[in-house]
Design a protein around this motif. Structure first.
Motif, PDB file in Angstrom:
ATOM      1  N   LYS A   8       1.535   6.577  -7.118  1.00  0.00           N
ATOM      2  CA  LYS A   8       0.482   7.544  -7.422  1.00  0.00           C
ATOM      3  C   LYS A   8       1.002   8.968  -7.256  1.00  0.00           C
ATOM      4  O   LYS A   8       0.776   9.831  -8.118  1.00  0.00           O
ATOM      5  CB  LYS A   8      -0.716   7.300  -6.509  1.00  0.00           C
ATOM      6  N   ASN A   9       1.706   9.232  -6.158  1.00  0.00           N
ATOM      7  CA  ASN A   9       2.184  10.596  -5.880  1.00  0.00           C
ATOM      8  C   ASN A   9       3.230  11.068  -6.881  1.00  0.00           C
ATOM      9  O   ASN A   9       3.323  12.261  -7.180  1.00  0.00           O
ATOM     10  CB  ASN A   9       2.744  10.677  -4.458  1.00  0.00           C
ATOM     11  N   THR A  10       4.034  10.138  -7.390  1.00  0.00           N
ATOM     12  CA  THR A  10       5.088  10.506  -8.335  1.00  0.00           C
ATOM     13  C   THR A  10       4.652  10.327  -9.791  1.00  0.00           C
ATOM     14  O   THR A  10       5.438  10.570 -10.695  1.00  0.00           O
ATOM     15  CB  THR A  10       6.354   9.659  -8.090  1.00  0.00           C
ATOM     16  N   GLN A  11       3.406   9.873  -9.970  1.00  0.00           N
ATOM     17  CA  GLN A  11       2.866   9.623 -11.313  1.00  0.00           C
ATOM     18  C   GLN A  11       3.790   8.698 -12.106  1.00  0.00           C
ATOM     19  O   GLN A  11       4.107   8.935 -13.277  1.00  0.00           O
ATOM     20  CB  GLN A  11       2.638  10.944 -12.057  1.00  0.00           C
ATOM     21  N   ASP A  26       0.834  -1.207   0.000  1.00  0.00           N
ATOM     22  CA  ASP A  26       0.000   0.000   0.000  1.00  0.00           C
ATOM     23  C   ASP A  26       0.870   1.260   0.000  1.00  0.00           C
ATOM     24  O   ASP A  26       0.506   2.277  -0.590  1.00  0.00           O
ATOM     25  CB  ASP A  26      -0.966  -0.003   1.188  1.00  0.00           C
ATOM     26  N   GLN A  27       2.034   1.198   0.655  1.00  0.00           N
ATOM     27  CA  GLN A  27       2.950   2.334   0.648  1.00  0.00           C
ATOM     28  C   GLN A  27       3.509   2.580  -0.759  1.00  0.00           C
ATOM     29  O   GLN A  27       3.602   3.722  -1.214  1.00  0.00           O
ATOM     30  CB  GLN A  27       4.105   2.081   1.623  1.00  0.00           C
ATOM     31  N   LEU A  39       2.116   1.672  -3.582  1.00  0.00           N
ATOM     32  CA  LEU A  39       1.021   2.168  -4.417  1.00  0.00           C
ATOM     33  C   LEU A  39       0.857   3.677  -4.248  1.00  0.00           C
ATOM     34  O   LEU A  39       0.685   4.410  -5.227  1.00  0.00           O
ATOM     35  CB  LEU A  39      -0.282   1.449  -4.038  1.00  0.00           C
ATOM     36  N   ARG A  40       0.982   4.147  -3.013  1.00  0.00           N
ATOM     37  CA  ARG A  40       0.860   5.580  -2.747  1.00  0.00           C
ATOM     38  C   ARG A  40       2.024   6.346  -3.382  1.00  0.00           C
ATOM     39  O   ARG A  40       1.843   7.427  -3.954  1.00  0.00           O
ATOM     40  CB  ARG A  40       0.821   5.827  -1.241  1.00  0.00           C
ATOM     41  N   MET A  41       3.230   5.780  -3.311  1.00  0.00           N
ATOM     42  CA  MET A  41       4.396   6.431  -3.910  1.00  0.00           C
ATOM     43  C   MET A  41       4.265   6.518  -5.431  1.00  0.00           C
ATOM     44  O   MET A  41       4.573   7.553  -6.027  1.00  0.00           O
ATOM     45  CB  MET A  41       5.669   5.656  -3.534  1.00  0.00           C
TER      46      MET A  41
END
Length: 279
Positions: free
Chosen positions: A149-152, A142-143, A145-147
């Motif tokens: 998403k945040n960095t595209q 999940d971490q 996935l967030r990274m």
């Protein structure tokens, strides 16, 4: 007498069911599993996938290094063109020519399109590389996935505790943990990942042609072998583990127990096709 519609009754029942707030992740997971009477099976499966992500380490979903399709920073366009076409990938990790364990960039296939019109033009892929995103093997899915998403970004390089590349993970890999297998027109596991046929050039019944990406477990099951897959997952990875880093993989022969493996097709860093002979 007017009957309430199923969906309306279901939503009211679900709201009533959720009045008691769960206090732990396991309680929430049980609540989701018990809600099958209100929700579609696919919805329940996706909710379970989301709740399982924090407990899933990225090493469990990554593509191991032995199965990575990669490039080297000093490769020339004409030399790697067949790799781009045959793999059908859109993003490629690029390894350092001086430090072969280190990824120095990510090359997007679309960035090479302008140069395909004139293949005589010398292309320095180092000028086209994107900055890679590195994540440790121990990172939670999940971490990551967030990274992403945040960095595209759609791909991350997984490193072990010593900073060495151990694999890669894509956005699709993590999403598949939530929604299940995502197949596209290039997926063909039966032909690529589990390819074992009798050797047409040798009539003996103890010789086979094996795709390097064949899982060791599948090889063991089909050919009654007992190789360990604790450290590597594929037959090609098993041979690379035994051979180590050599300049010319093709033609190398490896003896493992009662088996003799000969590398029939390989490039500078990857094994493609193997002859396996039971002696």
């Amino acid at each position: 007498m007017h009957e309430e519609s199923g969906p309306s009754w279901g939503m009211r029942g679900l709201r009533k069911w959720l009045r008691t707030a769960p206090e732990t992740r396991d309680e929430l997971l049980r609540l989701v599993q018990d809600s099958r009477r209100f929700l579609e099976p696919d919805t329940v499966a996706m909710l379970e996938g989301v709740l399982d992500l924090p407990a899933t380490k990225v090493r469990e979903v990554m593509t191991p290094r032995t199965a990575m399709v990669s490039l080297q920073e000093d490769d020339q366009l004409l030399d790697i063109l067949h790799v781009l076409i045959e793999s059908a990938h859109s993003r490629f990790p690029v390894f350092s020519s001086d430090q072969p364990d280190n990824v120095v960039g990510i090359l997007l296939a679309k960035d090479l399109l302008p140069f395909l019109k004139d293949q005589l033009v010398r292309v320095d892929i180092r000028t086209l590389m994107r900055q890679p995103l590195f994540v440790p093997e121990s990172a939670r899915s999940d971490q990551v996935l967030r990274m992403l998403k945040n960095t595209q970004t759609h791909i991350a390089i997984v490193i072990d505790e010593y900073g060495t590349t151990s694999g890669l993970v894509t956005l699709e890999d993590i999403l598949e943990e939530i929604v299940g297998e995502i197949e596209d027109e290039h997926d063909n596991a039966d032909e690529e990942a589990q390819f074992i046929i009798p050797d047409p050039e040798h009539s003996a019944a103890n010789s086979w042609i094996v795709q390097a990406l064949t899982p060791i477990e599948h090889f063991n099951n089909i050919l009654n072998a007992d190789f360990s897959d604790d450290e590597v997952e594929t037959v090609g990875g098993l041979l690379l583990q035994e051979i180590g880093l050599v300049s010319d993989l093709q033609g190398q022969t490896v003896e493992l127990g009662k088996w003799q493996f000969t590398i029939m097709e390989a490039d500078a860093r990857t094994i493609h096709l193997i002859r396996a002979v039971h002696q």
